[in-house]
Design an enzyme around this catalytic site. Sequence first.
Site, PDB file in Angstrom:
ATOM      1  N   LYS A 165      -4.951  -1.717   0.380  1.00 23.30           N
ATOM      2  CA  LYS A 165      -4.206  -0.764   1.205  1.00 23.30           C
ATOM      3  C   LYS A 165      -5.328   0.238   1.646  1.00 23.30           C
ATOM      4  O   LYS A 165      -5.841   0.945   0.716  1.00 23.30           O
ATOM      5  CB  LYS A 165      -2.961  -0.180   0.845  1.00 23.30           C
ATOM      6  CG  LYS A 165      -2.345   0.663   1.745  1.00 23.30           C
ATOM      7  CD  LYS A 165      -1.235   1.346   1.186  1.00 23.30           C
ATOM      8  CE  LYS A 165      -0.504   2.303   2.187  1.00 23.30           C
ATOM      9  NZ  LYS A 165       0.422   3.252   1.316  1.00 23.30           N
TER      10      LYS A 165
ATOM     11  N   LYS B  60      -5.863   1.252  -3.436  1.00 24.52           N
ATOM     12  CA  LYS B  60      -4.993   2.085  -2.473  1.00 24.52           C
ATOM     13  C   LYS B  60      -5.969   3.314  -2.200  1.00 24.52           C
ATOM     14  O   LYS B  60      -6.278   3.969  -3.153  1.00 24.52           O
ATOM     15  CB  LYS B  60      -3.815   2.728  -2.687  1.00 24.52           C
ATOM     16  CG  LYS B  60      -3.031   3.502  -1.622  1.00 24.52           C
ATOM     17  CD  LYS B  60      -1.618   3.865  -2.112  1.00 24.52           C
ATOM     18  CE  LYS B  60      -1.207   4.873  -0.916  1.00 24.52           C
ATOM     19  NZ  LYS B  60       0.210   5.259  -1.132  1.00 24.52           N
TER      20      LYS B  60
HETATM   21  C1  PBG Z   1       3.047   6.561  -0.692  1.00 26.86           C
HETATM   22  C2  PBG Z   1       3.022   5.693   0.377  1.00 26.86           C
HETATM   23  C3  PBG Z   1       2.277   5.902   1.712  1.00 26.86           C
HETATM   24  C4  PBG Z   1       2.265   4.888   2.280  1.00 26.86           C
HETATM   25  C5  PBG Z   1       2.926   3.762   1.770  1.00 26.86           C
HETATM   26  N1  PBG Z   1       3.367   4.384   0.635  1.00 26.86           N
HETATM   27  C6  PBG Z   1       1.632   7.210   1.982  1.00 26.86           C
HETATM   28  C7  PBG Z   1       0.641   7.980   1.263  1.00 26.86           C
HETATM   29  O1  PBG Z   1       0.023   7.320   0.425  1.00 26.86           O
HETATM   30  O2  PBG Z   1       0.242   9.108   1.903  1.00 26.86           O
HETATM   31  C8  PBG Z   1       1.580   4.818   3.755  1.00 26.86           C
HETATM   32  C9  PBG Z   1       1.871   3.311   4.618  1.00 26.86           C
HETATM   33  C10 PBG Z   1       1.398   3.725   5.974  1.00 26.86           C
HETATM   34  O3  PBG Z   1       0.628   4.379   6.240  1.00 26.86           O
HETATM   35  O4  PBG Z   1       2.090   2.855   6.903  1.00 26.86           O
HETATM   36  N2  PBG Z   1       4.837   6.630  -0.759  1.00 26.86           N
END
Ligand code: PBG
Length: 326
Positions: free
Chosen positions: A251, A198
């Site tokens: 991601k 991520k």
């Molecule tokens: C963290 C999380 C995020 C997203 C999914 N889980 C946000 C982040 O890391 O700030 C982002 C998903 C998206 O942008 O659609 N709980």
Amino acid sequence: MKFPEKRMRRLRGNKLIREIISETRLHPSNFIYPIFVKEGLTGLEKEEIPSMPGIFRHSIKSAVQECQKACDLGIKGVILFGIPEKKDEVGTGGWSDDGIIQKTIRAIKEKGIDILVIGDVCMCEYTSHGHCGILRKDGSIDNDVTNEYLVKTALSQVRAGVDIVAPSDMMDGRVSAIRKALDSEGFTNVPIMSYAAKYASAFYGPFRDAASSAPAFGDRKSHQMDPPNAREALVEIELDIEEGADIVMVKPALAYLDVLRRARERFDIPLAAYNVSGEYSMIEAASQNGWIDRKRIILEVLTAIKRAGADIILTYYAPLVAGWLS
Ligand code: PBG
């Protein structure tokens, strides 16, 4: 063989021949639909997210209805994100047994909807400072203490009946900590889908708006990955697999298709990609301006994610596209 005997255009002449040789096919059964649930909304209340037109923060009842709709469209999974009424330093709303997500999980399960309910495991939506973990005095995230809270979160979701837990926090060692805890409580068959690679991405902007989870100070660069690095993503994924992840995720999706492809080539376990909020909102904004052909762009983007190697696509477009595909 080469031209004039070889003609690539022979197999492009009409829709039938193009379809019969198609290498990549989208199917609703590979979609996971993200749903936001907000504490304090009542009845069938829902509020549209300004930066994500067409996507809503739902009451529990409305979220249950949304799950039923997704199920009827052939979608096999939803992932839940909670927006609590109260936030605190240790993200209590995320791991308490009567948290908004735990209640929503129970409500979906009580209705007996035939859909996998996936719990996003992170602290940022529940902490007053908006960070993904427990902070030390100097404002940095304490990795190992955070893991204890992530374990509490995962356990509370599983006790409420969630089918899969999906840690998205990017702390080191959280997958093995969660696996051990689940196993020791007898939940040996609950899979972990880890957000393994991520990135610290600007594409999450609209999500943070939706979940009011932007960090109050600083950023997420101390735990989420640095965009220039792809080999490092393979190490992250490998570690999560060793720790017990059953499904791994890359991601965001679109700016990281190369990472997805490399992960596909290297690892044989199911691979997910998250078509994140910013990717959604950019398409919606350009469409509203009449600058792009929305339907074609959406199908092209999702097909690209699948072609790059994703088995599973998390996308806000899941119901819309499932409808188109049926
Ligand atoms: C963290 C999380 C995020 C997203 C999914 N889980 C946000 C982040 O890391 O700030 C982002 C998903 C998206 O942008 O659609 N709980």
